[in-house]
Motif scaffolding. Structure first.
Motif, short mmCIF file in Angstrom:
data_model
loop_
_atom_site.label_atom_id
_atom_site.label_comp_id
_atom_site.label_asym_id
_atom_site.label_seq_id
_atom_site.Cartn_x
_atom_site.Cartn_y
_atom_site.Cartn_z
N ALA A 337 0.78 -1.31 0.12
CA ALA A 337 0.00 0.08 -0.02
C ALA A 337 0.74 1.54 -0.10
N PRO A 338 1.78 1.26 0.88
CA PRO A 338 2.71 2.75 0.81
C PRO A 338 3.51 2.72 -0.58
N ALA A 341 1.25 4.05 -3.22
CA ALA A 341 0.88 5.76 -2.82
C ALA A 341 2.08 6.13 -3.44
N LEU A 344 1.96 6.23 -7.26
CA LEU A 344 0.79 7.17 -7.72
C LEU A 344 1.41 8.68 -7.83
N MET A 345 2.13 9.20 -6.68
CA MET A 345 2.67 10.36 -6.60
C MET A 345 3.79 10.76 -7.51
#
Length: 352
Positions: A337-338, A341, A344-345
C-alpha cells in the motif's frame, strides 16, 4: 532522472541479473524452511532435500522429526508460496506492460476479485464437477478471472472509445469493489462454511500440502510459458498499439493471449492461496527499475523475485506473532500500500 551506476551495470549484464535473482530465491527457500517454531540447520535441510531428490540416505545424525517437518510441512508450504508469488508477479508484469502503466496489476484491474468470487462460489455451493474433480476450484477461479477482465475492458470501452489506461484501471477498481460486496453478501448468507471462506479470503499458504501444488502447477506452467512466448510482442505493445501494429504485431490477438494468460496465472494463484494483494504491483515495478523494461527477461526475473518475496512474506507472517500466524495478505498489503501511494505520487509529478 539519471540512472545510478548499479542500475546501469545490472541492466547491461543479463547473466548477473539471473544469478542474483536465483540466489535470492534459493536463500529465501532456505530461510523459509529453516525458521519456525523449531529451527532446523541449513545443512540438515540440504541433506534432507538432497536425499529425497537424488535418492540417497541422509546422515544418521539427522533427527527423523526434521525430515517429517521439512517434507510434509515446510517444503510444500514454501514451494506453494513461491508458485503463487511468481504467478502474481508475472501477471502484474504483463498487465503493466500491456497497459503501459505501473499502477496496473491483478488487484487493481479487478482480476483478483473476479477469481475470488469464482472460488467463493465453489466453496459456498461445494461444487465438484465430475470431469474436473479437485481441479473444479482453480478452473472456476480462472474462468471468473478471465470473464471479469473481459467485462472490465468492454465497460471501459463503452465509457471511453480510446480506452485510456486510466479509464481501464478506474473501471477495474469499480468492479473490484462491486465483486467484493458480492463476496461479503455470500459470507453474510453462509453458515458452516463461514470460517473456511473468511480464512481463505485473508490469504494464506498454511497447511495446504502437496495437493495444492498439484492444483496450481499445470496452470502456472502453461500461463507462464504463454506469457514468455509473447515477450517480444509485449515490448512492442508497451510503445503503443499503433506502433506495435506497424512492427507487424497482431495487436488484438496478442492482447487477448496476454490477458488470458495473466488471468489464468491470477485465477490459479487465488484459488490455492486466497486474495493476496500488491505482489503484482510491487515486484514488477521493483524489477523494472533494476533490470530494465525488456519483457523477454523482465517476465522470468519478476517470477523469481516474486517467488522469493512471497516466501519471505510468509515467513514473516509465521514469525511476527509466533506461535500464531498472520494472514500473508496482511504482510503484502502493509508493504504494498505505501509503495502504491509512492508510485501514484511519482506518476502525478511526472505529468506535471
Amino acid at each position: 532522472m539519471r540512472k545510478s551506476y548499479i542500475q546501469t551495470f545490472l541492466q547491461n549484464n543479463i547473466l548477473v541479473r539471473y544469478i542474483l535473482s536465483i540466489g535470492f530465491l534459493l536463500a529465501s527457500l532456505l530461510i523459509g524452511m529453516s525458521i519456525g517454531s523449531i529451527s532446523i540447520p541449513v545443512m540438515d535441510i540440504l541433506q534432507i532435500v538432497g536425499g529425497q531428490l537424488f535418492r540417497y540416505q541422509p546422515s544418521s545424525t539427522i533427527d527423523p522429526m526434521y525430515t517429517n517437518i521439512i517434507m510434509e510441512i515446510r517444503l510444500p508450504r514454501v514451494l506453494l508460496a513461491g508458485l503463487v508469488g511468481a504467478s502474481l508477479a508475472m501477471s502484474g508484469t504483463a498487465f503493466q506492460g500491456l497497459l503501459r502503466n505501473p499502477l496496473a496489476d491483478p488487484y487493481t484491474l479487478g482480476v483478483s476479485s473476479g477469481a475470488s468470487l469464482g472460488a467463493v462460489i465453489t466453496i459456498f455451493f461445494s461444487l465438484t464437477l465430475p470431469l474436473l474433480g479437485m481441479f473444479t476450484l482453480p478452473v472456476f477461479s480462472i474462468a471468473t478471472a478471465i470473464l471479469t477482465m473481459m467485462i472490465v475492458l468492454l465497460f471501459a470501452r463503452r465509457i471511453d472509445r480510446s480506452m485510456k489506461v486510466e479509464t481501464i484501471i478506474l473501471t477495474g477498481i469499480i468492479f473490484s469493489s462491486f465483486l467484493g460486496s458480492l463476496i461479503s453478501l455470500m459470507i453474510a448468507l453462509t453458515g458452516d462454511e463461514l470460517r473456511q471462506i473468511i480464512g481463505w479470503l485473508l490469504g494464506s499458504v498454511s497447511m495446504r500440502g502437496w495437493s495444492y501444488i498439484t492444483l496450481i502447477l499445470p496452470f502456472f506452467i502453461f500461463g507462464s510459458i504463454l506469457l514468455m512466448l509473447n515477450g517480444r510482442e509485449l515490448n512492442a505493445l508497451s510503445f503503443g498499439e499503433e506502433r506495435a501494429q506497424h512492427l507487424g504485431v497482431n495487436v488484438q490477438r496478442r492482447k487477448l493471449l496476454i490477458l488470458a494468460a495473466g488471468s489464468m496465472l491470477t485465477g490459479s494463484a487465488v484459488a490455492v492461496s486466497g486474495t493476496i494483494g500488491f505482489v503484482g504491483l510491487v515486484v514488477p515495478h521493483f524489477c523494472r527499475l533494476l533490470w530494465g523494461p525488456d519483457h523477454r527477461h523482465l517476465l522470468p526475473l519478476s517470477a523469481l523475485v516474486g517467488a522469493a518475496f512471497l516466501i519471505l512474506a510468509d515467513t514473516a507472517a509465521r514469525m511476527i506473532i509466533s506461535p500464531s500466524e498472520l494472514p500473508i495478505g496482511v504482510i503484502t498489503s502493509l508493504i504494498g500500500a505505501p509503495i502504491f501511494a509512492i508510485i501514484l505520487m511519482k506518476n502525478k509529478r511526472g505529468r506535471r
